[in-house]
Design a protein around this motif. Sequence first.
Motif, short mmCIF file in Angstrom:
data_model
loop_
_atom_site.label_atom_id
_atom_site.label_comp_id
_atom_site.label_asym_id
_atom_site.label_seq_id
_atom_site.Cartn_x
_atom_site.Cartn_y
_atom_site.Cartn_z
N LYS B 35 -35.48 6.65 -7.54
CA LYS B 35 -36.48 7.05 -6.55
C LYS B 35 -37.45 8.10 -7.09
CE LYS B 35 -33.58 5.71 -2.65
NZ LYS B 35 -32.93 6.12 -1.38
N SER B 38 -35.40 11.54 -6.59
CA SER B 38 -33.94 11.62 -6.71
C SER B 38 -33.44 10.54 -7.66
CB SER B 38 -33.26 11.46 -5.34
OG SER B 38 -33.02 10.09 -5.07
N GLY B 39 -32.17 10.64 -8.02
CA GLY B 39 -31.58 9.70 -8.96
C GLY B 39 -30.90 8.52 -8.30
N ALA B 40 -31.19 8.26 -7.00
CA ALA B 40 -30.59 7.11 -6.34
C ALA B 40 -31.36 5.84 -6.69
CB ALA B 40 -30.58 7.32 -4.82
N SER B 41 -30.65 4.70 -6.65
CA SER B 41 -31.24 3.42 -7.04
C SER B 41 -32.27 2.92 -6.04
CB SER B 41 -30.12 2.39 -7.17
OG SER B 41 -30.67 1.10 -7.29
N ASN B 49 -27.06 2.79 3.52
CA ASN B 49 -26.89 4.17 3.04
C ASN B 49 -26.12 4.30 1.71
OD1 ASN B 49 -28.36 5.67 5.04
ND2 ASN B 49 -26.80 5.01 6.50
N THR B 50 -26.17 3.23 0.92
CA THR B 50 -25.50 3.26 -0.38
C THR B 50 -26.42 3.84 -1.46
OG1 THR B 50 -24.24 1.31 0.25
CG2 THR B 50 -24.29 1.85 -2.09
N ASN B 51 -27.70 3.42 -1.43
CA ASN B 51 -28.64 3.94 -2.42
C ASN B 51 -29.30 5.22 -1.91
OD1 ASN B 51 -28.03 1.77 -4.02
ND2 ASN B 51 -29.85 0.59 -3.46
N VAL B 52 -28.46 6.16 -1.55
CA VAL B 52 -28.97 7.39 -0.94
C VAL B 52 -28.29 8.58 -1.61
CG1 VAL B 52 -29.22 8.69 1.21
CG2 VAL B 52 -29.22 6.20 1.28
N SER B 53 -29.10 9.54 -2.05
CA SER B 53 -28.54 10.78 -2.58
C SER B 53 -28.67 11.84 -1.48
CB SER B 53 -29.30 11.22 -3.82
OG SER B 53 -30.53 11.80 -3.44
N LEU B 54 -28.09 12.98 -1.71
CA LEU B 54 -28.19 14.06 -0.71
C LEU B 54 -29.64 14.54 -0.58
CD1 LEU B 54 -24.89 16.00 -1.53
CD2 LEU B 54 -25.30 14.36 0.32
N ALA B 57 -31.32 12.17 1.86
CA ALA B 57 -30.84 12.40 3.22
C ALA B 57 -31.27 13.78 3.72
CB ALA B 57 -29.32 12.28 3.27
N MET B 59 -30.39 16.82 2.90
CA MET B 59 -29.35 17.81 3.19
C MET B 59 -29.88 19.20 2.78
SD MET B 59 -26.81 16.33 4.57
CE MET B 59 -26.37 14.64 4.89
N LEU B 159 -31.02 4.69 5.23
CA LEU B 159 -31.93 5.48 4.40
C LEU B 159 -32.08 4.93 2.97
CD1 LEU B 159 -30.94 9.12 5.50
CD2 LEU B 159 -32.78 7.66 6.37
#
Lengths: 95, 495
Positions: B35, B38-41, B49-54, B57, B59, B159
Amino acid sequence: MSVDAVTVRKIAHLARIKVNDADVPHLQQELNAILTFVEQLSAVDIEGVEPLTSVMPMPMAKREDVVTDGGIPDAIVANAPVSEDRFFVVPKVVE
Amino acid sequence: MNTHVKPSKLIKGATGDWEVIIGLEVHAQVTSRSKLFSGASTLFGAEPNTNVSLVDAAMPGMLPVINAECVAQAVRTGLGLQAQINLRSVFDRKNYFYPDLPQGYQISQYKSPIVGEGTVIVDVSPTEQIEVGIERLHLEQDAGKSLHDQSATDSFVDLNRSGVALMEIVSKPDMRSADEARAYVSKLRTILRYLGTCDGNMEQGSLRADVNVSVRRPGEPFGTRCEIKNVNSIRFIGQAIETEARRQIAILEDGGSIDQETRLFDPGKGETRSMRSKEEAHDYRYFPDPDLLPLEFDQAYVDELASALPELPDAKKSRFMKDYGLPAYDAGVLVADKETADYYEAAVNYGGTKRDPKLVANWVTGDVAAYANSVGLAVAQTHLTPAQIATLVDLISEQTISGKIAKDVLAILISEEKEGDPRAIVEARGLKQVTDTGAIEAAVDAIISANPDKVAQAQAKPTMLGWFVGQVMKQTGGKANPQAVNELLKAKLGI
């Protein structure tokens, strides 16, 4: 610069903060006190000075395009008041 | 800006002609593994909500770190749009509330975008070309996705898309018809696919458009515009524009006025309708994001990216016209899809020998494209190889088979011998054109002697010759060289 009661209500609405009518005069006064304080800045001559968006005289750090995160759906929804099948569940919002 | 009024573009109202003014904001998903911050796919279709980093989201305490590849992709796209690249740009927060936007703001670029003004050359029809100005391109985060049909009282929020990098490409109000807008989006998508900066997949939402439409009397200042949000196919973009233009004309002709507002297009009902809830949301209270430093790079970085760009559609089209002597239209059709263009070139130059480029183009854009279309594939995705098409063309050029037999051979390649060699098929099935004049002559003589009445007719009316040609071809199983048949018939019939 100062805000009136209508503006206070509008700001509260944009921020989704519920404000009782009784609190409006007080909040208006507080906001205006802050604005008056900040107003002192207009005394400074900033002719020809670039807007400062950061105090760090360094280039922005960048990330490699590598997947390093994710795969934690349970942790993501852990604090949600309501969740189902790893979805966040919120009151219905439809256009 | 196009100030010249084109009469053919005007819409007839009850009280005279109207000109439609269209500008588009295209949201193109950047092709990247992870992304924007972030480092999510970014992979499509993952479990909720699997390809989600904090970070995605939102946080508390999480900080964004920019993905270098997304920056490079935006610069490449800017270069492909012949646009100004800004060596310094700034990320801002665009504040609004929605359940699929956990930060409460979208990180976007407002006053200082990464890419400034550019130009796209658009072929509207084989005979009409327009230039559409690009106002700007900026990087921003996508939001999450809300599902409303899972429950009667709740919405479900996923997300996975939150934080994926988007390029918002804003055009100038340079389009004057639904056709022009459709052609512009098609061209933009072709450029993005060539560059590899966006896959252009509208079904998966990788490319979506907000359409700004207003109408005016020719020569008058711009009218009030309405923005139609999130139109997700090229066909719908055209329909939305036509529907909205008609709606505005009807209001104005009844003496009413247009309210500037955001609308939604409903393809099922064929109407646009107001999105009342968005009215207030226009107060986005942008300010520079204090979590991010300005985005800066030097000209050497831009030059390096520029030097590694692939050949773009306009350049490829010119080259096809120059090197292969193709008409502009054929070249345009071939380069619209990069893989088709590569396929074409592979066929023309197959085996290190160059063959008739126009004939190859006819086959690729004709019968091969028709077959590909019928099975819902792009030309290069079909099992037909450039080698097969090249050999087919060679067989025609060598006069081993006629164009008609070639179509039969193609049908065999499509259904029976998918990996077959056209030359072997022709050999094995005895499809070779008969050029032996003795054999053709025998067939001609037989037909003539069997049809004395037709001979008399043909001598009176030479267009009857076609009937004889048909009979001879039938008798020889379509294998006689048509030119030889014609000549022999003319000689024998004395016409």
